[in-house]
Design an enzyme around this catalytic site. Structure first.
Site, mmCIF file in Angstrom:
data_model
loop_
_atom_site.group_PDB
_atom_site.id
_atom_site.type_symbol
_atom_site.label_atom_id
_atom_site.label_comp_id
_atom_site.label_asym_id
_atom_site.label_seq_id
_atom_site.Cartn_x
_atom_site.Cartn_y
_atom_site.Cartn_z
ATOM 1 N N GLU A 18 -9.182 -10.266 -8.010
ATOM 2 C CA GLU A 18 -8.316 -9.103 -7.827
ATOM 3 C C GLU A 18 -7.169 -9.079 -8.843
ATOM 4 O O GLU A 18 -6.802 -8.009 -9.338
ATOM 5 C CB GLU A 18 -7.794 -9.066 -6.385
ATOM 6 C CG GLU A 18 -8.926 -8.789 -5.388
ATOM 7 C CD GLU A 18 -8.551 -9.045 -3.928
ATOM 8 O OE1 GLU A 18 -7.377 -9.356 -3.654
ATOM 9 O OE2 GLU A 18 -9.446 -8.929 -3.074
ATOM 10 N N LYS A 23 0.839 -1.195 0.000
ATOM 11 C CA LYS A 23 0.000 0.000 0.000
ATOM 12 C C LYS A 23 0.887 1.263 0.000
ATOM 13 O O LYS A 23 2.097 1.174 0.221
ATOM 14 C CB LYS A 23 -0.925 -0.045 1.227
ATOM 15 C CG LYS A 23 -1.943 -1.218 1.162
ATOM 16 C CD LYS A 23 -2.827 -1.265 2.401
ATOM 17 C CE LYS A 23 -3.847 -2.399 2.314
ATOM 18 N NZ LYS A 23 -4.691 -2.475 3.545
ATOM 19 N N HIS A 31 -1.743 -5.482 1.442
ATOM 20 C CA HIS A 31 -3.011 -6.166 1.219
ATOM 21 C C HIS A 31 -2.764 -7.597 0.764
ATOM 22 O O HIS A 31 -1.813 -7.854 0.035
ATOM 23 C CB HIS A 31 -3.830 -5.458 0.127
ATOM 24 C CG HIS A 31 -4.906 -6.333 -0.451
ATOM 25 N ND1 HIS A 31 -6.112 -6.514 0.175
ATOM 26 C CD2 HIS A 31 -4.932 -7.130 -1.549
ATOM 27 C CE1 HIS A 31 -6.849 -7.371 -0.537
ATOM 28 N NE2 HIS A 31 -6.146 -7.763 -1.585
ATOM 29 N N ASN A 49 -1.736 -0.069 7.256
ATOM 30 C CA ASN A 49 -1.230 -1.415 7.566
ATOM 31 C C ASN A 49 -0.410 -2.052 6.440
ATOM 32 O O ASN A 49 -0.291 -3.262 6.351
ATOM 33 C CB ASN A 49 -2.369 -2.327 8.060
ATOM 34 C CG ASN A 49 -3.487 -2.483 7.063
ATOM 35 O OD1 ASN A 49 -3.402 -1.980 5.947
ATOM 36 N ND2 ASN A 49 -4.532 -3.205 7.447
ATOM 37 N N TYR A 54 -12.271 -2.788 -3.130
ATOM 38 C CA TYR A 54 -12.826 -2.923 -1.780
ATOM 39 C C TYR A 54 -14.354 -2.855 -1.786
ATOM 40 O O TYR A 54 -14.947 -2.428 -0.809
ATOM 41 C CB TYR A 54 -12.245 -1.845 -0.859
ATOM 42 C CG TYR A 54 -10.832 -2.133 -0.374
ATOM 43 C CD1 TYR A 54 -10.541 -3.298 0.348
ATOM 44 C CD2 TYR A 54 -9.789 -1.243 -0.605
ATOM 45 C CE1 TYR A 54 -9.254 -3.568 0.808
ATOM 46 C CE2 TYR A 54 -8.500 -1.502 -0.144
ATOM 47 C CZ TYR A 54 -8.242 -2.669 0.561
ATOM 48 O OH TYR A 54 -6.967 -2.926 1.026
#
Ligand code: GTP
Ligand code: MG
Length: 149
Positions: A126, A9, A115, A112, A49
């Site tokens: 994805e 990310k 992913h 965080n 998402y």
């Protein structure tokens, strides 16, 4: 064979953690089938998402994912989806186990660093979403006899 979509990310990219994160999957023995640095547009982040669309943090989450470049990866191997989730650690880095990526490298749920797909079906969904035709590479890793019985 099973595949998963892994993404560093924007915080992971900005903090110089790309190599550290790739390294964990590489050392584990999984095979890298796709890799790119990419500036994600808003509509793609929303689609990725989509299952979280109704959550109160959804707008913040989308803003976070498009806030800078990400590193998109497709990894392949037996049980790679669940194994990658274990390597990544739980969603909240403060409760993620030490030894996991989030447990070792992050402190906030909204930062965080990585992913990972949560099911083989979502892995395929994805990978199709983030990679175009021709961006994935078909190759055989020649260390397979040393990794697989
Ligand atoms: P991903 O691998 O990114 O999909 O994370 P995950 O599968 O561990 O968690 P989930 O799919 O439920 O949530 C997706 C992302 O939304 C998380 O990684 C967080 O970045 C963010 N997120 C989840 N829950 C919260 C929350 O309660 N607050 C905030 N600010 N962000 C959240
Ligand atoms: Mg998730």
């Amino acid at each position: 064979v099973e595949r998963t979509y892994i993404m560093v990310k924007p915080d992971g990219v900005q903090r110089g953690l790309i190599g550290e994160i790739i390294s964990r999957f590489e050392r584990k023995g999984f095979a890298l089938k796709g890799l790119k640095l990419f500036q994600c547009p808003t509509d793609l982040a929303e689609e990725h998402y989509v299952e979280l669309k109704e959550k109160p943090f959804f707008p913040k989450l989308v803003k976070y994912i498009v806030s800078g470049p990400v590193v998109c990866m497709a990894w392949e191997g037996p049980g790679v989806v669940a194994s990658a989730r274990k390597l990544i650690g739980s969603t909240n880095p403060l409760t993620a186990e030490p030894g996991t990526i989030r447990g070792d490298l992050a402190i906030a749920v909204g930062r965080n660093v990585v992913h990972g797909s949560d099911s083989p079906d979502n892995g395929e969904r994805e990978i199709a979403l983030w990679f175009k035709e021709g961006e994935l590479v078909e190759w055989e890793q020649n260390n397979a006899p040393w990794l697989l019985e």
